[in-house]
Design an enzyme around this catalytic site. Structure first.
Site, short mmCIF file in Angstrom:
data_model
loop_
_atom_site.label_atom_id
_atom_site.label_comp_id
_atom_site.label_asym_id
_atom_site.label_seq_id
_atom_site.Cartn_x
_atom_site.Cartn_y
_atom_site.Cartn_z
N LYS A 5 19.07 36.82 78.51
CA LYS A 5 19.95 37.58 78.61
C LYS A 5 21.13 36.76 78.69
O LYS A 5 21.83 36.41 79.67
CB LYS A 5 19.62 38.47 80.07
CG LYS A 5 20.20 39.91 79.92
CD LYS A 5 21.53 40.19 79.68
CE LYS A 5 22.45 39.64 80.90
NZ LYS A 5 24.18 39.93 80.72
N GLY A 47 22.86 42.74 76.94
CA GLY A 47 23.33 43.93 77.95
C GLY A 47 23.97 43.51 79.07
O GLY A 47 24.17 42.16 79.28
N GLY A 62 24.75 42.66 83.07
CA GLY A 62 24.13 42.21 84.10
C GLY A 62 23.29 43.03 84.96
O GLY A 62 22.12 42.79 85.15
N GLY A 96 20.08 42.48 83.03
CA GLY A 96 19.82 41.34 83.75
C GLY A 96 19.07 41.61 85.00
O GLY A 96 17.78 40.89 85.39
N GLU A 98 22.79 27.83 89.15
CA GLU A 98 24.02 26.85 88.97
C GLU A 98 25.37 27.88 89.12
O GLU A 98 25.54 28.60 88.07
CB GLU A 98 23.78 26.45 87.27
CG GLU A 98 22.68 25.65 87.01
CD GLU A 98 22.81 24.30 87.25
OE1 GLU A 98 23.83 23.72 88.11
OE2 GLU A 98 21.84 23.63 87.08
N CYS A 157 32.63 25.62 84.73
CA CYS A 157 32.25 25.43 86.37
C CYS A 157 32.78 23.87 87.01
O CYS A 157 33.01 23.77 88.39
CB CYS A 157 30.90 25.86 86.83
SG CYS A 157 29.79 24.92 85.71
N GLU A 177 37.33 29.90 93.60
CA GLU A 177 37.19 29.34 92.24
C GLU A 177 38.13 30.67 91.34
O GLU A 177 37.78 31.50 91.40
CB GLU A 177 35.71 29.48 91.81
CG GLU A 177 35.74 29.02 90.38
CD GLU A 177 34.32 29.10 89.91
OE1 GLU A 177 33.37 29.94 90.03
OE2 GLU A 177 33.80 27.99 89.19
P1 ADP Z 1 31.24 36.01 86.00
O1 ADP Z 1 31.68 36.41 87.26
O2 ADP Z 1 31.48 34.44 85.55
O3 ADP Z 1 31.12 36.68 84.74
P2 ADP Z 1 28.26 36.64 86.49
O4 ADP Z 1 27.53 35.81 87.49
O5 ADP Z 1 28.86 37.84 86.46
O6 ADP Z 1 29.49 35.70 86.15
O7 ADP Z 1 27.51 36.63 85.04
C1 ADP Z 1 26.83 35.59 84.75
C2 ADP Z 1 25.59 36.40 83.92
O8 ADP Z 1 24.89 37.09 84.98
C3 ADP Z 1 25.84 37.23 82.94
O9 ADP Z 1 24.80 37.20 81.86
C4 ADP Z 1 25.85 38.76 83.56
O10 ADP Z 1 25.52 39.72 82.67
C5 ADP Z 1 24.54 38.55 84.55
N1 ADP Z 1 24.82 39.28 85.72
C6 ADP Z 1 25.63 39.87 86.29
N2 ADP Z 1 25.08 40.63 87.29
C7 ADP Z 1 23.77 40.52 87.40
C8 ADP Z 1 22.74 40.96 88.22
N3 ADP Z 1 22.94 41.79 89.09
N4 ADP Z 1 21.40 40.88 87.80
C9 ADP Z 1 21.04 39.83 86.85
N5 ADP Z 1 22.23 39.40 86.02
C10 ADP Z 1 23.33 39.77 86.33
#
Ligand code: ADP
Length: 488
Positions: free
Chosen positions: A179, A210, A212, A216, A254, A288, A392
């Site tokens: 994803k 899609g 997160g 996700g 990570e 990062c 950050e």
């Molecule tokens: P950033 O803050 O750098 O955008 P995120 O942690 O929000 O980083 O996003 C990294 C990845 O994690 C993206 O693919 C995002 O769609 C996904 N993501 C965000 N929220 C969730 C969640 N609750 N469960 C699984 N994946 C998620």
């Protein structure tokens, strides 16, 4: 479509070797113009379910192939991506806002190398054996792929970080459901088009696009996905940990960083300054591993600052597709606002902004007026407690502060919640060893930055992550180990 010159690019999920449309879509923006140019599937439980099923079905055959067979397929995929390197680089630059130069020289070559590296590394992994002569026993370990791996990647280095997960996962014999970030999905979709030609059997690599919180999370919560490799924010990692806890999933996380650079008065500034500019501003500071706290020893502080700021002002911000541009667009309007707000907070706290945001003017080409651009920004006289020194920022913003002693700077460098990467600049061998040993950081670079040997562990301490990935570490993460004892 000829008449409709602004036809949108429409992505589809890739499940069981087929592209499948979705019932709903998300708009994806070109960060350098502010235009919607692409539509990304807004997948949910149903799509994830189909992808996990395809991955499960493909597992028995894929996992029983020999490492050499898998290695040959990975190498073929690497060749195919490399053959289209320029097309991939242009797509990554357009989708993410990064400069074409960065995409050409870093992102796509590294994606190719990720496949080549793990294609080779899988052939060289060995398991352990011990002998217990008095008991008449030998013990040995045996490793097997885990099953369906859930891979969740971020928007800053889209194909680079996605392939850093896919390559070791499938090299070890797992099948995957990936994803990518909803903001940068295009190159993952392009890669799917090459899988069949590379010989990757249907269902071994499935990609569900899609959000997160929806796609996700459905992946994280799926009972048939025993392992999740995630790169992203610490906040999301906490959520993933919570959601996967009922299933006791194996996690590799990570996360972010608040990486210090420590510049001692015996540092070679002709090396240190250009490298620290890169470590602060490369990829718009959206890596990062980027430096955002620069500690400079008092004796060279004003000279460092003068030279650093003069060089920072030379970084050209503009259209990412212009090969002479050094800084492209930030990922989104919201992210740009967030990064800017840190600069405002620093000013309100009495810090000095020496160049960039709010100080210098940004001249953009006509077509990029609505893009999400920002000048490289250097802030001085910031307090260690300031949010600019603790959180950050993930943009082209770096803070420079003075220090006096080695003892003091180690303590200050360690006084954040993160622990990902640090750089130490000094010509004293003893000092760089001493300091490196004491920094709370998964990676320490001395007199350089971002020089990586993929054989060795990568990952962070504290809020920067859990687990390490690399040749041996990824092999261990993506396989299940068994200890077998044989008595004669
Ligand atoms: P950033 O803050 O750098 O955008 P995120 O942690 O929000 O980083 O996003 C990294 C990845 O994690 C993206 O693919 C995002 O769609 C996904 N993501 C965000 N929220 C969730 C969640 N609750 N469960 C699984 N994946 C998620």
């Amino acid at each position: 479509t000829m008449a409709h010159s602004k036809a949108l690019l429409v992505l589809e999920n890739f499940i069981g070797g087929k592209f499948v449309p979705c019932s709903a879509y998300i708009d994806s923006y070109n960060p350098s113009t502010g235009d919607v140019y692409c539509r990304v599937p807004d997948s949910g439980k149903e799509e994830v379910e189909a992808a996990v099923k395809a991955a499960k079905d493909a597992f028995p055959v894929w996992s029983s192939k020999s490492p050499l067979e898998r290695s040959q397929i990975l190498n073929k995929l690497a060749d195919l991506i490399e053959h289209d390197l320029e097309v991939f680089a242009q797509a990554e630059s357009k989708d993410q806002g990064k400069t074409i130069t960065f995409a050409r020289t870093v992102d796509i070559p590294r994606a190719v190398y990720n496949f080549r590296f793990f294609a080779s590394s899988i052939l060289h992994q060995t398991t352990e054996c011990t002998e217990m002569a008095t008991m008449g026993c030998v013990h040995y370990t045996s490793r097997a792929p885990v099953g369906v791996a859930g891979l969740i990647s971020p928007w800053n280095l889209p194909l680079y970080l996605l392939t850093w997960k896919i390559a070791p996962a499938i090299a070890c014999g797992n099948t995957v459901v990936a994803k990518p970030s909803e903001m940068t999905s295009v190159t993952a979709w392009m890669m799917c088009k090459l899988l069949e030609k590379a010989g990757v059997p249907h269902g071994v690599v499935n990609v569900v696009f899609g959000m997160g919180a929806k796609a996700g999370e459905a992946l994280v919560c799926h009972p048939d996905v025993p392992l999740i490799s995630f790169t992203g924010s610490t906040l999301t990692a906490q959520r993933i940990t919570e959601k996967s806890a009922p299933h006791c999933k194996r996690l590799s996380l990570e996360l972010g960083g608040k990486n210090p650079a420590i510049v001692f008065d015996d540092a070679d500034l002709t090396q240190c300054i250009p490298t620290t500019l890169r470590s602060s501003f490369a990829n718009q500071g959206e890596i990062c591993l980027c430096t955002s706290r620069i500690f400079v020893q008092r004796g060279i502080y004003s000279e460092f600052l003068k030279r650093f700021v003069a060089e920072a002002k030379k970084w050209k911000v503009g259209n990412p597709s212009d090969p002479t541009v050094d800084v492209g667009a930030l990922i989104s309007k919201e992210h740009l606002e967030k990064v800017r707000s840190y600069v405002k907070k620093a000013q309100a706290e009495g810090a000095r902004v020496l160049c960039g945001e709010g100080v210098d003017s940004l001249a953009l080409p006509a077509g990029n007026q609505k893009g999400y651009f920002m000048l490289p920004t250097v802030i001085a006289e910031v307090k260690d407690e300031s949010c600019c020194m603790q959180e950050e920022i993930f943009g082209p913003v770096t803070c420079v502060v003075a220090f006096d002693t080695e003892e003091e700077v180690i303590e200050r460098a360690n006084s954040v919640k993160y622990g990902l990467a640090a750089t130490v600049w000094s010509s004293s061998v003893g000092r760089v060893h001493r300091v490196a040993q004491r920094l709370q950081s998964g990676l320490v670079w001395t007199n350089c930055w971002l020089v990586r040997d993929l054989n060795l562990p990568f990952g962070g301490m504290k809020a920067s992550g859990i687990g390490r990935e690399g040749a041996k570490d990824s092999y261990e993460f993506f396989t299940e180990v068994k200890t077998i004892t044989i008595k004669h």
